[in-house]
Design a protein around this motif. Structure first.
Motif, mmCIF file in Angstrom:
data_model
loop_
_atom_site.group_PDB
_atom_site.id
_atom_site.type_symbol
_atom_site.label_atom_id
_atom_site.label_comp_id
_atom_site.label_asym_id
_atom_site.label_seq_id
_atom_site.Cartn_x
_atom_site.Cartn_y
_atom_site.Cartn_z
ATOM 1 N N GLU A 33 0.863 -1.183 0.000
ATOM 2 C CA GLU A 33 0.000 0.000 0.000
ATOM 3 C C GLU A 33 0.896 1.228 0.000
ATOM 4 N N PRO A 35 1.275 5.623 -0.526
ATOM 5 C CA PRO A 35 0.608 6.931 -0.549
ATOM 6 C C PRO A 35 0.443 7.427 -1.983
ATOM 7 N N ALA A 37 -0.884 10.662 -4.048
ATOM 8 C CA ALA A 37 -1.277 12.072 -3.968
ATOM 9 C C ALA A 37 -2.000 12.478 -5.252
ATOM 10 N N ILE A 47 -4.667 12.845 -0.459
ATOM 11 C CA ILE A 47 -3.680 11.774 -0.390
ATOM 12 C C ILE A 47 -4.382 10.524 0.118
ATOM 13 N N MET A 48 -4.260 9.440 -0.634
ATOM 14 C CA MET A 48 -4.892 8.180 -0.298
ATOM 15 C C MET A 48 -3.827 7.103 -0.172
ATOM 16 N N LEU A 49 -4.161 6.007 0.508
ATOM 17 C CA LEU A 49 -3.326 4.816 0.514
ATOM 18 C C LEU A 49 -3.976 3.791 -0.399
ATOM 19 N N GLY A 86 6.186 7.618 -2.545
ATOM 20 C CA GLY A 86 4.807 7.503 -2.987
ATOM 21 C C GLY A 86 4.667 7.811 -4.456
ATOM 22 N N THR A 88 2.446 10.429 -7.268
ATOM 23 C CA THR A 88 1.559 11.561 -7.512
ATOM 24 C C THR A 88 0.801 11.333 -8.809
ATOM 25 N N ASN A 194 -11.049 2.210 -3.091
ATOM 26 C CA ASN A 194 -10.143 2.332 -4.226
ATOM 27 C C ASN A 194 -10.467 1.316 -5.308
#
Length: 295
Positions: A33, A35, A37, A47-49, A86, A88, A194
């Motif tokens: 998992e 991050p 953005a 920002i999600m995981l 992460g 983006t 998600n």
């Protein structure tokens, strides 16, 4: 420095205990998992995981279900930018959608507290989206009448196509299925929201503008929360079938919005919570009305 996308799963050495006996160390797989953005026209949004797969589908589905755009053509471009810690997702949207987003952010910033305090904010937070059936006529969702066989076929196909779940045992899945139960798209993710966004994005990008996009149903491996129902209705999905339970707020929203909500869809069994007229349960008392709850 150029970074590559991380894998969806990583190896790990683990010890297993079976029947009270310690087994030798073995290699196992763990779901990643990461991050994620979201930036819209250069402006940071959320920002999600999430699992680092099917990210273009995720960007489109998220933009649609969160109201950042109104239709697929409003999303002009997607750039996936991996970084050290992460990823983006750079979304470029139409000026109309961007100005609306900026205005909403300005209004929220002007409120006291957390931005969701006060009657107006709370009302907005749980407001139902536009109902599936418009006042001018049918939008396609009334052409659907699902059988138990179709639901069972969809569940069997979805379970067979959950490759990341078989590998890690740690992810949810969502599938868009046609009226006969044939699975058209499957997406997996560590987060149930998600996974739903990803399959909504895949479905939206795979449909021509003149296709009837409601002639099918969504099947999810998780529970049906308020957010899941909200996303389904926003995406014009007529039936949301969950393998687990719904929440009370989810049932109320589904009833208000015209969504057929099913829970505990397993091996031909189901609970019909709302708008049962789209489901052929194969039972003698079928047709009791949209507010009936059947097992």
């Amino acid at each position: 420095m150029v970074f590559e996308l991380p894998p969806s799963a990583s190896r790990a050495e683990v010890l297993r205990v079976r029947a009270g006996e310690l087994r030798p160390a073995v290699t196992d797989w763990l779901a990643e998992e990461v991050p994620i953005a979201f930036e819209v026209n250069g402006l940071s949004h959320a920002i999600m995981l999430a699992s680092p797969i099917d990210l273009e589908d995720y960007a489109l589905g998220f933009a649609l279900t969160e109201g950042l755009i109104d239709r697929v053509d409003d999303l002009l471009d997607i750039e996936v930018e991996p970084a050290e810690i992460g990823i983006t997702l750079q979304l470029r949207v139409t000026l109309r959608c961007f100005m609306r987003m900026k205005e909403r952010r300005r209004v929220l910033a002007g409120r006291t507290g957390c931005g969701l305090c006060g009657k107006d904010s709370l009302k907005e937070a749980v407001q139902a989206p536009k109902p599936l059936i418009s006042s001018t006529g049918l939008d396609g969702s009334e052409n659907l009448y699902l059988s138990k066989a179709a639901l069972q076929k969809a569940q069997t196909e979805l379970l067979a196509r959950q490759s990341l779940q078989r590998q890690t045992g740690a992810v949810h899945a969502a599938a868009w299925c046609d009226g006969e139960g044939a699975v058209q798209w499957v997406r997996e993710d560590v987060g149930r929201h998600n996974a739903l966004d990803k399959v909504i994005g895949a479905r939206a990008s795979g449909l021509a503008e003149d296709e009837v996009s409601t002639a099918g149903f969504m099947l999810i491996t998780s529970r049906a929360s308020f957010e899941m129902v909200h996303k389904a209705v926003t995406a014009r999905v007529p039936v949301l079938a969950a393998m687990s339970a719904p929440t009370a707020l989810a049932v109320r929203m589904a009833d208000q919005a015209g969504l057929t909500l099913l829970g505990f869809v397993r091996s031909g069994d189901m609970v019909v919570y709302t708008h049962a007229h789209r489901i052929d349960t194969g039972c003698e008392h079928h047709g009791a009305g949209k507010d009936s709850t059947w097992t």
